[in-house]
Design an enzyme around this catalytic site. Structure first.
Site, PDB file in Angstrom:
ATOM      1  CG  LEU A  80     -24.803   3.487   5.424  1.00  0.00           C
ATOM      2  CD1 LEU A  80     -24.039   3.579   4.116  1.00  0.00           C
ATOM      3  CD2 LEU A  80     -25.963   4.455   5.402  1.00  0.00           C
ATOM      4  CD  GLU A  92      -1.569   5.755 -11.019  1.00  0.00           C
ATOM      5  OE1 GLU A  92      -0.409   6.196 -11.017  1.00  0.00           O
ATOM      6  OE2 GLU A  92      -2.236   5.624 -12.049  1.00  0.00           O
ATOM      7  CG  PHE A 119      11.936  -1.562  -3.959  1.00  0.00           C
ATOM      8  CD1 PHE A 119      10.609  -1.174  -3.938  1.00  0.00           C
ATOM      9  CD2 PHE A 119      12.914  -0.633  -3.648  1.00  0.00           C
ATOM     10  CE1 PHE A 119      10.277   0.150  -3.647  1.00  0.00           C
ATOM     11  CE2 PHE A 119      12.569   0.673  -3.355  1.00  0.00           C
ATOM     12  CZ  PHE A 119      11.252   1.082  -3.355  1.00  0.00           C
TER      13      PHE A 119
END
Lengths: 322, 396, 249
Positions: B351, B376, B396
């Site tokens: 654009l 989330e 993790f």
């Protein structure tokens, strides 16, 4: 031989404009086969503006007088026309709000097909051939109507043509009928004396105006044209409540064919273009040089409408003063 | 002008043909609502940093809140594909509005429906569906984002109920909510199994919500901090069937499912805007869409939109069969939000200078999607969830 | 109050029109179909009249092939109580379609029969008034205001330069224009309820009539225009063109 009945429109004992144009369309059908054209006026008494109907193409001018015609009376008019139609191949009306209301009523009463908003009429053997915009002007449909046909001709589709016919007066009787709809009157809207559908010049505004109060700029430009211009609007601004829906030009609004259409601050959505592409000349004023409206405009000005429109208003005033 | 041409969606692979008539009707009605109600105000709301609160009654009337929950609670009882399509269409408008609906439905109504007592369900669900109550979901804390199990908000049982203390952060709807679902530890601070959910009316003394200022993303959405200082709750405030960190994570899976769909909507909006612009913007005497570089941009964008559409549709069908595992939801959230970010950025660039204006939508979507990428479960956390699913080894 | 709404299925107004190989109809490939926009005003009018009356029944009636049922379900989703699908192929002659509709509406006990002002596909703008004539009932077309009280209707309709006011007894036929109301969107619950509402299918066979479509064509492209200039400075050049070249001023 295709004889044609042109049902004219009267309001407040004055013939509505467009009668001569409608007679020109009627003659087009009739002349192809040596037929005649009769004009019908339904009124209470004398109607002003009806003198020139012979010159405009009426062989006869039929008058049906009845007290009920003080206001538009669709039931009375349809009943009257229905008593006459044996003699005619076509009944033509102007495709105005009134004409479009009346035409299908006549058609249903006499069991004839009805073609609305016709831009071209022709006689074709035993049929009437018409061309009419469909899909709100995105396509043109050519249709053959067999037998007697009722045709509503779009205002502006035909120009008046001097025909030098006799315009012989004749009286027709209004038959007994049931008045089912009681038209009580017309409340003249204070603003739009002229409707976008019948104005010679239409000036429409879109979102580019930025604020509903800026429609005043367009009103001024319209006023400069001296009573022959009306102000229209795009769907976007009508939906936003900036303008009345009666002013909306486009697919879910009115389809207009003025001689001059000036689009101000309108980008040119497909639905809008469908409603005004048959204008003779289109002028676009928009600050975005890539706006789709410029693709179909004859003349474009790229720029700030708040500068361009007042300048144009002044120039039109000068031109009109000469 | 931007946005003046009507949005008609993006459907290169006839995905419509895979939808039922009801699903299409749901999509169409939400699309119309977004066109008529949201699009005219979203730019202004975004600039002003204001959630368009006036739209809540209309959203409720359409049935947008908790639309996949049963009719007996005043909800629409839609399947999960139709629910996803709602999220898609809302986020076509703005991620903040979709976030509002996600929170109300997936993070407030869903836990009450799933973990609540009959009494709680009967009391709260119809009110939340009708928008007379607005909910928020308090899980994340200032120091515990990706690791919610580490939370330090506590709920201590008292003689007549519960006493809550703690701080929750990044809470969508937090300041305007009339009711919050607060997750807190009822036992030892290291015991993730002691996490339980509580229904906390915002009017309860000790509860305060205040807006987080200075956001450059999701500006048309309220994001808040919630302080809980000696908040006394009655015994029946606890969600009786909630238990352990698994409960809030189940809620997040619901929300992530909606986000995966929502991202498709934002991506469709940006692609559509870019396509329209490319064919109408003239540079060097021809539309910029007639250059190879913009065609490649558009081809990439359309490809990713189409893949994302097919991904969420199958995920939705799986969810309706009870087979949408958390890992499957992670894959869709991870892929679709990431793709949407890329599409929004490329659309913004296509654009040109116009792309930085609020009048166009791609930059707003781009800024929003950076939050969606992060909340989330961040993109990276979903990589780890998938990694664990693939290898069986947690990293993790 | 028993209210009928006659509904048409039409291409979305944003659809690009492509002429089919036959040269008389459009190519429907990829075209999205929607309820005729003016019929949505009729649906809304029916729903609000019923709500105002505090009772009654609203029925959507549509003539067409199988596909029209999806359109009818939109009306049901908006809140119309049941549907009557007159299953058949509409005639190009509007009068034939009006005859089929009138046959169904006759004696069915409707107090109010509503149509859209016109359908945005064929723009025929005749069915409602024809049905009224065939049923010998009062009719007001293109109404922008419709009030019903004590078995009588008062209406307003736009005419050139004003608002025409009229009144009639019920039962009556009205065709609805933009401005009459703001049609509601179907709610999600409404969409789910729609598939459970009764939809009765009756086969019909409209006559061939007296209309033959000879051709359907795209309108001629307007010749490319030109940018006269930029800003107010371009106004004199524009005026020159309008007066001498185009001769419209």
């Amino acid at each position: 031989m295709a004889n044609v009945l042109a049902v004219l429109e009267v309001r407040n004992a004055v013939l509505r404009k467009g009668a001569a144009e409608l007679l020109a369309a009627a003659r087009r059908i009739a002349d192809a086969s040596g037929g005649t054209v009769d004009a019908l006026i339904c009124s209470v008494g004398p109607v002003s503006g009806s003198d020139g109907l012979g010159a405009a193409g009426a062989d006869r001018v039929l008058t049906a007088q009845h007290a009920v015609f003080a206001n538009y009376c669709p039931d009375g008019m349809a009943a009257t026309v229905a008593t006459l139609t044996n003699a005619y191949r076509a009944v033509v009306v102007a495709a105005t709000a009134t004409g479009k209301d009346l035409a299908p009523r006549i058609a249903a009463r006499i069991g004839a097909p009805c073609a609305m908003d016709v831009t071209v009429v022709d006689s074709r053997g035993e049929s009437i051939r018409v061309v009419r915009p469909v899909y709100a002007g995105k396509a043109l449909q050519t249709v053959d109507l067999a037998g007697t046909a009722v045709v509503a001709v779009r205002p502006g589709a035909y120009a008046a043509v001097p025909a030098g016919k006799a315009g012989t007066p004749a009286v027709v009787t209004v038959p007994a009928f049931t008045k089912r709809l009681d038209v009580t009157g017309i409340r003249t809207s204070d603003k739009a004396a002229l409707d976008v559908a019948e104005a010679r010049v239409v000036i429409s505004g879109g979102r580019g105006l930025g604020d509903p109060k800026h429609f005043a700029l367009l009103e001024e430009l319209a006023a400069a044209f001296g009573g022959e211009a009306a102000v229209g609007a795009s769907r976007a601004v009508v939906d936003a409540g900036w303008a009345e829906h009666g002013a909306q030009v486009g697919q879910t609004g009115k389809t207009v064919s003025p001689e001059l259409y000036i689009a101000v601050g309108i980008s040119g959505a497909i639905q809008h273009l469908a409603g005004m592409r048959t204008a003779k000349v289109i002028v676009a004023i928009n600050r975005d040089k890539d706006a789709p409206i410029f693709k179909i405009a004859d003349y474009g000005i790229v720029g700030d409408l708040f500068e361009v429109v007042p300048a144009l208003t002044a120039a039109v005033r000068v031109a009109k003063a000469h | 002008m931007a946005g003046s041409a009507e949005y008609t969606g993006v459907d290169f692979y006839d995905v419509d043909g895979l939808l039922s008539e009801e699903e299409r009707a749901v999509r169409d009605t939400v699309r119309s609502w977004v066109d008529e109600q949201l699009m005219p105000v979203i730019g202004e709301c975004y600039i002003e940093g204001r959630f368009p609160r006036q739209l809540i009654p209309g959203m409720a009337e359409l049935g947008l809140f908790g639309a996949n929950l049963p009719e007996e609670y005043g909800c629409a009882g839609l399947n999960n594909v139709a629910y996803g399509l709602i999220m898609q269409e809302l986020e076509r408008g703005d991620s903040g509005i979709r976030s509002f609906a996600s929170v109300q439905g997936a993070l407030v109504m869903y836990p009450i429906f799933t973990f609540g007592s009959d009494e709680q369900k009967k009391h709260w669900l119809p009110r939340l569906a009708a928008g007379t109550d607005i909910g928020c979901f308090g899980l994340t804390e200032p120091d515990f984002g990706s690791n919610p199990g580490g939370m330090i908000t506590t709920a201590r049982e008292t003689a007549d109920g519960w006493l809550l203390n703690g701080v929750k952060m990044w809470i969508t709807n937090g300041s305007q909510a009339t009711v919050a679902i607060i997750w807190a530890k009822t036992g030892d601070i290291n015991d993730v199994n002691s996490i339980r959910g509580f229904i906390v009316p915002a009017s309860t003394p000790g509860y305060t919500g205040k807006d987080q200022k200075g956001k450059l993303s999701l500006r048309a959405s309220d994001t808040s901090e919630i302080h809980l200082q000696d908040v006394h709750l009655p015994k029946n405030a606890i969600l009786p069937k909630s238990g352990g960190i698994k409960s809030p994570l189940m809620c997040l899976t619901q929300a992530r499912y909606g986000i995966a769909w929502g991202a498709v909507g934002a991506a469709m909006a940006c692609y559509d805007e870019a396509r329209r612009y490319a064919i109408s913007r003239i540079m060097f005497g021809k539309p910029i869409g007639q250059t190879q570089i913009q065609q490649q941009r558009l081809a990439d964008m359309l490809t990713e939109v189409t893949k994302a559409q097919l991904l969420v549709l199958q995920l939705g069908r799986l969810k309706d069969q009870g087979k949408a595992t958390p890992a499957r939801v992670s894959l869709a959230k991870r892929n679709n939000v990431s793709a949407a970010c890329d599409i929004a950025r490329e659309a913004r660039r296509l654009l040109g200078a116009n792309g930085i204006l609020v009048e166009y939508h791609s930059m707003r979507h781009l800024a929003n999607l950076e939050s969606v990428y992060t909340y989330e479960g961040t993109h990276d956390m979903h990589s780890l969830i998938l990694g664990q699913e693939i290898t069986g080894l947690g990293a993790f | 109050m028993k209210i009928a709404v006659c509904l048409r299925r039409v291409p979305d107004t944003t659809a690009k029109i492509v002429i089919a190989g036959s040269g008389t109809v459009i190519d429907e490939t990829g075209v999205k179909f929607v309820p005729n926009p003016y019929d949505e005003y009729a649906i809304e009018a029916a729903l609000s009249l019923k709500e105002k009356a505090g009772g009654g029944e609203t029925v959507v009636v549509a003539l067409g092939g199988d596909a029209v049922q999806e359109t009818m379900r939109t009306a049901l989703a908006m809140g119309i109580d049941r549907g009557v699908h007159l299953h058949g192929t509409p005639s190009p002659d509007g009068l034939e379609n009006a005859r089929v509709l009138a046959e169904h509406l006759r004696g069915a006990g409707y107090d109010v029969m509503l149509f859209g002002k016109f359908a945005v596909d064929d723009c025929g703008q005749q069915t409602g008034a024809m049905v009224a004539e065939l049923l010998e009932l009062p009719c007001a077309t293109a109404v922008t205001k419709l009030d019903i009280a004590a078995g009588r209707a008062t209406v307003e309709r736009e005419v050139e330069g004003g608002i025409e006011q009229a009144a009639c007894a019920l039962p009556a036929v009205f065709t609805c224009d933009k401005g009459l109301n703001n049609p509601r969107l179907p709610s999600l619950k409404g969409i789910m309820a729609a598939k459970k509402k009764p939809l009765e299918v009756t086969p019909v066979a409209p006559g061939a009539g007296s209309v033959t479509v000879a051709a359907l064509a795209l309108p001629p492209e307007r010749a490319a225009g030109r940018i006269v200039g930029e800003g107010a400075a371009a106004v004199p050049a524009l005026m020159q063109l309008l007066t001498t070249e185009a001769k419209v001023i």
